[in-house]
Design a protein around this motif. Structure first.
Motif, PDB file in Angstrom:
ATOM      1  N   ASP A 107       0.182   1.768 -16.700  1.00 58.87           N
ATOM      2  CA  ASP A 107      -1.099   1.483 -16.051  1.00 58.87           C
ATOM      3  C   ASP A 107      -2.260   1.833 -16.985  1.00 58.87           C
ATOM      4  O   ASP A 107      -3.200   1.043 -17.155  1.00 58.87           O
ATOM      5  CB  ASP A 107      -1.196   2.288 -14.758  1.00 58.87           C
ATOM      6  CG  ASP A 107      -2.504   2.070 -14.025  1.00 58.87           C
ATOM      7  OD1 ASP A 107      -2.726   0.947 -13.530  1.00 58.87           O
ATOM      8  OD2 ASP A 107      -3.315   3.013 -13.957  1.00 58.87           O
TER       9      ASP A 107
ATOM     10  N   GLU B  66      -7.618   0.289  -2.547  1.00 55.98           N
ATOM     11  CA  GLU B  66      -8.926  -0.349  -2.321  1.00 55.98           C
ATOM     12  C   GLU B  66      -8.896  -1.815  -2.730  1.00 55.98           C
ATOM     13  O   GLU B  66      -9.525  -2.667  -2.083  1.00 55.98           O
ATOM     14  CB  GLU B  66     -10.017   0.397  -3.101  1.00 55.98           C
ATOM     15  CG  GLU B  66     -10.343   1.791  -2.585  1.00 55.98           C
ATOM     16  CD  GLU B  66      -9.248   2.808  -2.890  1.00 55.98           C
ATOM     17  OE1 GLU B  66      -9.123   3.769  -2.124  1.00 55.98           O
ATOM     18  OE2 GLU B  66      -8.520   2.616  -3.899  1.00 55.98           O
ATOM     19  N   ASP B  67      -8.167  -2.131  -3.796  1.00 49.90           N
ATOM     20  CA  ASP B  67      -8.011  -3.540  -4.200  1.00 49.90           C
ATOM     21  C   ASP B  67      -7.349  -4.343  -3.082  1.00 49.90           C
ATOM     22  O   ASP B  67      -7.770  -5.458  -2.762  1.00 49.90           O
ATOM     23  CB  ASP B  67      -7.174  -3.648  -5.473  1.00 49.90           C
ATOM     24  CG  ASP B  67      -7.910  -3.163  -6.708  1.00 49.90           C
ATOM     25  OD1 ASP B  67      -9.146  -3.252  -6.734  1.00 49.90           O
ATOM     26  OD2 ASP B  67      -7.231  -2.714  -7.651  1.00 49.90           O
TER      27      ASP B  67
ATOM     28  N   LYS C 182       0.836  -1.202   0.000  1.00 44.79           N
ATOM     29  CA  LYS C 182       0.000   0.000   0.000  1.00 44.79           C
ATOM     30  C   LYS C 182       0.872   1.254   0.000  1.00 44.79           C
ATOM     31  O   LYS C 182       0.602   2.222  -0.718  1.00 44.79           O
ATOM     32  CB  LYS C 182      -0.901   0.008   1.226  1.00 44.79           C
ATOM     33  CG  LYS C 182      -2.131  -0.882   1.143  1.00 44.79           C
ATOM     34  CD  LYS C 182      -2.961  -0.730   2.408  1.00 44.79           C
ATOM     35  CE  LYS C 182      -4.224  -1.568   2.363  1.00 44.79           C
ATOM     36  NZ  LYS C 182      -5.029  -1.439   3.600  1.00 44.79           N
TER      37      LYS C 182
ATOM     38  N   THR D  15      -5.105  -0.860  -6.819  1.00 43.67           N
ATOM     39  CA  THR D  15      -5.338   0.306  -5.970  1.00 43.67           C
ATOM     40  C   THR D  15      -5.279  -0.113  -4.508  1.00 43.67           C
ATOM     41  O   THR D  15      -5.316  -1.308  -4.188  1.00 43.67           O
ATOM     42  CB  THR D  15      -6.714   0.918  -6.263  1.00 43.67           C
ATOM     43  OG1 THR D  15      -7.723  -0.045  -5.912  1.00 43.67           O
ATOM     44  CG2 THR D  15      -6.858   1.278  -7.737  1.00 43.67           C
TER      45      THR D  15
END
Length: 935
Positions: free
Chosen positions: A661, A681-682, A645, A679
């Motif tokens: 990307d 969030e992933d 992260k 991300t």
């Protein structure tokens, strides 16, 4: 009862050791008797060695003790420029004839034929086939021409200015800009800070023709040169060629003095804080500069062993710290080694989460202080000694199987830096004798010697947005001082287990055998359904490679579990097996040559690994445990996720990362499984329990796995081990395959422009995709098409237009998940030249559609392929790839022997047909990266 066998063994060992009496520490290190070193009357030095691997190949090097450090202010970049000019015309090879000739005999420009320029040296690399006398003669003629017969035609100089500028442009970015900020601090007072090999572009664009010739005359001279020749040709004939070609080079009458520059010491600590808008991560370096010591005697060799042991132990400590539940940095380490010029350095480095510079710097200093205050433990030292000894032992065992290329850097460093070349037999025996004499106390004394308050440099690089929050120079030094005063707890070395498995699993058995006689490959089927494919070779004495695959992969995961499935393999590797973490495994397996790694990709799951024959049982035990006992570790999983992260937080500020990307999303039409950077969030969707469950599902049924073993196999030993550790794996008799996830490229003509970054540079990629039937013949035609177009684009975009440093083209066909092809062209260039160069690329592609390749270009490609194929047939890795491909794509692996015959099917007509089929100008993507504000 007295063991007579052991007595005989001890006597044999004693006799062997008596043959290698322990040398005196003051004794000078010998020179390997298998290399002949000579010097011509003009001062040129040569190194020659006869070596049979690979067959029919001679590796040549021209090494020059001159580089960018010798440039004056009018010549900044010209040492490197001359390197380029050596490929653009010499006395005996006009303009591009040199590259053209070498390609015609199967030598690829860039991949085989190459050169580099550094501060203090320039090196030219030329591999030559030895199956014709003409090739050898021309090879030495080329080397001689580089030494004193470069043409420097004005037209060619002007063309090459643009090529060098494009090379400079490609290198520009955040890291280079920050380096430009901290180099003058790190190298304060040194000429090295102002002599980067790439030079200055205002000089490259404008230097007078005579200036580059002056540098060439001053420094390309025999007393500063060495010729290195290692390979499959008679040593006496090699020496004769060197004398013939290089003995006639006259030295200069009044040679300029070759000055060797130093890096001055500095008082206290120098600090550099460099930031950049496009930097994606914070990094810190703590460097302690020291005088460099030459290695001439056995005592010096022993000193280097002590340093190697220290470096390995401190590296293991940092690895362990980075895998802790709450690691203080994303990665870090320390080591002692060469820096530059006359300096060695003890260097510490750490990559740090955003906003945690103070924490990361303190952790870096603290871990080094821990060693300084308490030292290492005896158990760490004994493990590391085992590992170091086994690395020398492996090299010794492979001494008769070493490729010629493995000797080149040794001889180059002997010439350039007076590094020793005693040979592996001497080194191995000396290491065996010296290691027991190395005591923990002398290693533990090193940090006090290395970590001094003088001659220290602290470098911080970070994203520009953090600049306001970064500590200043005074605060950084205070942080270091605070840690140095801490009472730090000693390191605890924990490991109680002594074996991977307490009990041997119940063995299966071999049910059937199949033999591919032409290639000496055997396929056996075990009682649990596993197929095992065996290829015994004598290419390496101490190497067995293995792999396995089964169809399925993450394609079988449900959408709501996809992220857990994608990272399942990573989390298992972070967790370990059974009760052993990866740190435990490293300690337990010290002194063994074993590597095992499970994987899960989109369409498959499997295992890859390698082992020494004596450690194969241990490797197969690990394979068994990765199937049956993956270890779930919440702390290691969270550590990995948190570090990832932190890395992702600013990853896309880097223009190239952003471009890649966006391109992945474009080519998959934003499919949720289409690739690109994940991300934060992933990562939040990852569930360890679900990840482990998915992993276990993929490896729950071994019956549909195919294993491959290639290397120094002894079937009488291997088969029982395979029956025991593979034959005992579970058999659920499932019938599984992969699932088509529905990812497809866009249709039609799409031109997409992305704006990111401040450097005046662009990246261009052209992608042609579509459905197409798969065949091995079609795949070969496409491969030829890619290599021929690369040759054409190098001639057009680089040599004619001076618009690129390099251009690449290539593609492939795939049967899975649907029959399709993809072909791409890519290059970097100035933004204002994009349209012209794309247009020139399309012209070359359409020429191939209309005219096909020239006979000369097609022959170049085929010759290079055949030479590489013949060399590959003596490599374990190549056979592993052949067997895997055969079983994946359902073809007879014996066809590898028909390679040369099948190449006859690749014709100008078939390549032209491929160009027409795959270059569909009504269906392609043009994606261009440009700076945010073009000048």
């Amino acid at each position: 009862m007295f063991n007579t066998t052991r007595l005989v063994t001890l006597l044999i060992i004693g006799l062997v050791n008596w043959g290698y009496a322990q040398p005196s520490l003051q004794e000078k290190l010998p020179v390997d008797e298998k290399v002949k070193i000579g010097q011509l009357d003009n001062g040129l030095t040569y190194y020659i060695r006869e070596n049979k691997k690979p067959e029919n190949k001679l590796e040549l090097r021209l090494v020059l003790k001159a580089g960018s450090i010798l440039e004056n202010e009018k010549q900044l970049g010209l040492a490197h420029f001359i390197e380029h000019m050596c490929f653009n015309g010499t006395k005996n090879f006009e303009k591009n004839e040199l590259v053209d000739y070498l390609e015609s005999i199967g030598i690829k420009f860039g991949a085989d034929l190459n050169a580099y320029t550094s501060f203090d040296e320039t090196v030219f690399m030329l591999p030559i086939p030895t199956d014709k006398e003409e090739y050898i003669e021309n090879g030495f003629q080329i080397l001689e021409d580089w030494a004193h017969n470069v043409s420097f035609e004005h037209e060619e100089i002007d063309k090459e200015r643009g090529v060098v500028e494009e090379e400079w442009r490609l290198r520009r970015g955040a890291q280079q800009r920050m380096r430009d900020q901290y180099f003058p601090v790190l190298l304060k007072g040194s000429r090295y800070a102002q002599r980067l090999p790439i030079g200055k572009m205002e000089v490259i664009r404008n230097f007078p023709y005579e200036e580059v010739k002056t540098f060439y005359r001053d420094w390309y001279r025999p007393d500063l040169m060495a010729v290195i020749a290692v390979g499959d040709w008679d040593l006496a004939k090699i020496e004769e060629k060197i004398k013939q070609h290089f003995g006639r080079i006259a030295g200069p009458e009044n040679p300029k003095k070759r000055t060797y520059y130093d890096i001055p010491d500095n008082e206290g600590t120098l600090v550099s804080i460099a930031t950049d808008k496009e930097a994606s991560i914070t990094q810190v370096q703590l460097i302690y500069k020291h005088e460099q010591n030459k290695t001439k005697t056995v005592a010096d060799f022993r000193r280097n062993l002590v340093h190697s042991l220290y470096n390995s132990m401190i590296s293991a400590r940092f690895t362990e710290l980075s895998k802790s539940a709450k690691p203080p940095f994303l990665g870090g380490g320390s080591y002692y080694g060469n820096m530059l010029a006359d300096k060695n350095a003890y260097q510490g480095f750490a990559t740090i989460k955003e906003g945690e510079l103070e924490k990361g710097l303190k952790a870096l200093v603290r871990e080094n202080e821990r060693v300084k205050q308490h030292g290492f433990t005896n158990s760490e030292l004994e493990r590391t000694k085992k590992q170091l000894l086994v690395s020398y032992e492996r090299s010794f065992k492979e001494r008769d199987k070493a490729f010629s290329g493995s000797y080149l850097s040794q001889y180059m460093n002997h010439f350039l830096k007076e590094s020793p070349i005693p040979g592996i037999a001497y080194q191995y025996e000396t290491v065996k004798n010296l290691l027991p004499t190395i005591q923990l106390e002398e290693i533990n004394a090193l940090p006090k010697k290395w970590m001094t308050e003088q001659n220290r440099v602290l470098i911080v690089t970070a994203p520009e947005k953090e600049k306001a929050h970064l500590p200043d120079e005074t605060q950084l030094l205070k942080l270091i001082e605070e840690v140095e005063k801490e009472n730090i707890t000693p390191y605890e070395d924990k490991l109680t287990a002594t074996a991977l498995m307490e009990a041997t699993p119940k063995a299966g058995k071999v049910l059937s055998e199949k033999v591919y006689e032409r290639i000496d490959v055997k396929e056996i089927t075990l009682s649990n359904g596993i197929k095992v494919v065996l290829k015994a070779t004598d290419f390496k004495n101490d190497q067995i490679s293995f792999s396995a695959f089964s169809q399925g992969g993450t394609s079988l995961s449900e959408d709501d579990n996809y992220q857990s499935a994608v990272y399942a393999n990573t989390l298992v590797r972070e967790g370990g097996v059974k009760d052993f973490s990866p740190i435990d495994l490293r300690k337990l397996l010290a002194g063994k040559v074993v590597g095992v790694a499970p994987y899960i990709n989109t369409l498959e799951e499997g295992i890859s690994g390698n082992a020494s024959p004596k450690d194969l049982e241990t490797a197969l035990q690990l394979v068994h445990l990765y199937f049956t006992a993956p270890r779930k570790d919440q702390e290691s999983a969270q550590s990995f996720i948190n570090k990832y992260k932190a890395y992702l937080k600013n990853a896309l500020v880097d223009p190239q990362a952003y471009y890649n990307d966006q391109l992945a999303k474009l080519m998959s039409q934003n499919h949720p499984r289409g690739g690109g950077y994940p991300t934060v969030e992933d990562l939040d969707k990852i569930n360890l329990d679900k990840a482990i469950t998915f992993y276990q599902e993929r490896f729950a049924d071994a019956s549909d796995f195919t294993f491959f073993f290639v290397g120094n196999l002894d079937e009488s030993t291997l088969i029982p081990l395979v029956e025991t550790y593979l034959g005992s794996l579970p058999n659920l008799k499932r019938q599984e395959t992969w699932k088509d996830e529905g990812i497809r490229p866009p249709k039609g003509v799409i031109s997409q422009e992305y704006k990111k970054g401040k450097e005046e540079k662009s990246t261009v990629r052209l992608m042609f995709t579509g459905k197409a039937p798969y065949s091995r013949e079609a795949a070969r035609d496409m491969q030829a098409l890619g290599e021929i177009l690369t040759i054409r684009l190098t001639e057009s975009l680089r040599e004619e237009k001076s618009g690129v440093y390099g251009a690449g083209a290539g593609g492939g066909l795939s049967k899975r998940p649907y029959e399709n092809y993809s072909f791409s062209v890519s290059f970097g260039c100035a933004p204002e030249n994009v349209d012209e160069l794309v247009a020139a690329t399309f012209i070359e592609m359409k020429k191939l559609q209309k005219e096909g390749p020239s006979a000369e270009d097609l022959e170049k490609v085929k010759k290079a392929w055949i030479r590489q194929w013949k060399e590959n047939l003596k490599k374990n890795g190549y056979w592993m790839g052949v067997l895997q491909s055969a079983y994946r794509n359902a073809f007879n692996p014996e066809s590898v022997l028909d390679y040369e015959k099948n190449l006859k099917k690749v014709t100008a007509k078939s390549v032209k047909k491929a160009a027409k089929r795959y270059f569909n100008f009504k269906n392609y993507v043009q994606a261009v990266l440009k700076p945010e504000q073009e000048q």
